[in-house]
Design an enzyme around this catalytic site. Sequence first.
Site, PDB file in Angstrom:
ATOM      1  N   LYS A   1       0.857  -1.196   0.000  1.00 34.64           N
ATOM      2  CA  LYS A   1       0.000   0.000   0.000  1.00 34.64           C
ATOM      3  C   LYS A   1       0.887   1.237   0.000  1.00 34.64           C
ATOM      4  O   LYS A   1       1.865   1.294   0.753  1.00 34.64           O
ATOM      5  CB  LYS A   1      -0.910  -0.022   1.232  1.00 34.64           C
ATOM      6  CG  LYS A   1      -1.951   1.099   1.263  1.00 34.64           C
ATOM      7  CD  LYS A   1      -2.872   0.973   2.483  1.00 34.64           C
ATOM      8  CE  LYS A   1      -3.989   2.019   2.464  1.00 34.64           C
ATOM      9  NZ  LYS A   1      -4.919   1.879   3.612  1.00 34.64           N
TER      10      LYS A   1
ATOM     11  N   SER B   1      -9.916   2.051   2.457  1.00 37.29           N
ATOM     12  CA  SER B   1      -9.005   2.780   1.608  1.00 37.29           C
ATOM     13  C   SER B   1      -7.989   1.879   0.895  1.00 37.29           C
ATOM     14  O   SER B   1      -7.381   2.325  -0.087  1.00 37.29           O
ATOM     15  CB  SER B   1      -8.230   3.814   2.433  1.00 37.29           C
ATOM     16  OG  SER B   1      -7.420   3.180   3.394  1.00 37.29           O
TER      17      SER B   1
ATOM     18  N   SER C   1     -10.357  -0.054   6.728  1.00 38.97           N
ATOM     19  CA  SER C   1      -9.725  -0.027   5.407  1.00 38.97           C
ATOM     20  C   SER C   1      -9.012  -1.292   4.962  1.00 38.97           C
ATOM     21  O   SER C   1      -8.597  -1.370   3.804  1.00 38.97           O
ATOM     22  CB  SER C   1      -8.728   1.116   5.335  1.00 38.97           C
ATOM     23  OG  SER C   1      -9.398   2.303   5.050  1.00 38.97           O
TER      24      SER C   1
HETATM   25  N1  GLN Z   1     -13.583   4.554   5.546  1.00 43.49           N
HETATM   26  C1  GLN Z   1     -12.988   5.087   6.738  1.00 43.49           C
HETATM   27  C2  GLN Z   1     -12.604   6.522   6.534  1.00 43.49           C
HETATM   28  O1  GLN Z   1     -12.901   7.035   5.516  1.00 43.49           O
HETATM   29  C3  GLN Z   1     -11.840   4.239   7.176  1.00 43.49           C
HETATM   30  C4  GLN Z   1     -10.609   4.527   6.432  1.00 43.49           C
HETATM   31  C5  GLN Z   1      -9.452   3.713   6.952  1.00 43.49           C
HETATM   32  O2  GLN Z   1      -9.619   2.754   7.677  1.00 43.49           O
HETATM   33  N2  GLN Z   1      -8.252   4.167   6.625  1.00 43.49           N
HETATM   34  O3  GLN Z   1     -12.008   7.128   7.351  1.00 43.49           O
END
Ligand code: GLN
Length: 491
Positions: free
Chosen positions: A78, A158, A182
């Site tokens: 990532k 994400s 995410s």
């Molecule tokens: N969808 C969540 C957010 O937008 C979680 C994102 C994540 O875990 N990095 O913050």
Amino acid sequence: MSLLNLTIAGTAQALAAKKFSAVELTAAHNAAIAALNPRLNAYITTTPELALAQAQAADARITAGTAGPLTGIPLAIKDLFCTAGVRTTAASKILEPFVPPYESTVTRQLLEAGTICLGKANLDEFAMGSSNITSGYGPVENPWKRNGSDARLVPGGSSGGSAAAVAARLALGATGTDTGGSIRQPAAFTGLAGIKPTYGRCSRYGIVAFASSLDQAGPMARTVEDCAILLGAMSGFDPHDSTSAERAVPDFGAALGRGVKGLRIGIPAEYRMDGMSGEISALWEKGVAWLREQGAEIVDISLPHTKYGLAVYYIVAPAEASSNLARYDGVRFGARVDGEDLIDMYERTRAAGFGAEVKRRIMIGTYVLSHGYYDAYYLKAQKVRNLILRDFNNAFERVDAILTPTAPSAAFGLGEKMDDPVTMYLNDVFTVPASLAGVPAMSIPAGLSAEGLPLGLQVIGKHFDEETVFAVSAALERAAGFTAMPSVRAE
Ligand code: GLN
């Protein structure tokens, strides 16, 4: 034999038996990426030459008999993990020219284990999102399609690039990070397994910070076993991260065969949301039945503060983000847009460098931390966060693990849920509570929707008891027998 369709465990055996070399395996992945990445956009940066050099070193280790279970295994990293000498963007334009001089602890440990870095996987900008559409480098396409439809779907977020890469056979596994879901939600949307370990299990050193009290690294792969192998190499105490836990790393793989006989599995009443889709509740019921058939005891539990989870998360995470992202000022990292004076330079740099979602979070975060609102929002959120943690602690006095769905729906279309940000935030309803409590949670592919898309179940465990999470997840995986594959994939 296709080199792309094996598990990590199976590949390690094949490499040891010299059925193919790490160089051949890596070249096959490089070619698959060259063919499919222009369409899927799973990688922001690819590193084919670096990967081949690492593969040569891996082959030397295999020949010398010093290989471990991850030697020669090609991964997607990532693009939130700093990689020495390899551009790291966090999917933000503000970091477009940033080449870190250092390696994150997690990726350093993976490199030492002999893994191969195929490239840097796309994500939502600074990991803020649930669909990978906020990336400054374009959205990622989910390799899965609805039955009879060619509509482009999101891979979740994400860690959407990591998910799409592994699902489409453009990597054997990937690193993800999980702040509010995410790793788990994109795993569910792409038919993968993925675990967010206990907060403190993996070092955050060298991972671009989003919300420091929530961020955790973890693996995404095609099987629970592969996740166990990867997590073993990613975990461990690191003096460079003050929140890293001084805990021995268990043999996660050894937990996979434990079974669930005699385990008490909690089913939280509050996760039965109003308007939950029939498909998701049916999947959850199936999961309950699978565990019961294998000898687990099913216990109804209550996590009464679940309903505040999203509200708390969307105060705490932006607050920490607004503070963490203050460092991108055009001076120390990445891009700069010159201005008339220093303040003008800051403003122009940040206006040009950050996308809309990141700006929204910075504004929310600054607001909830500002004088006069701090007590009403941030402090209050911290108190409720504590109650959410207490809910889990109380529940874990009665049960060994908790079973829930991972996400309220299957993957949705690119461009859907875009009317207002709150619709997108609702996606995280089942994943944020475990993040707020810092407990480990894993998503495993459990079935297909009526439209032919993967659906995930989530197993939540006690702090530092990933072993039980793996044991329960492996039992579910055996029962589910999920073998479906996305229609867009390398062969
Ligand atoms: N969808 C969540 C957010 O937008 C979680 C994102 C994540 O875990 N990095 O913050």
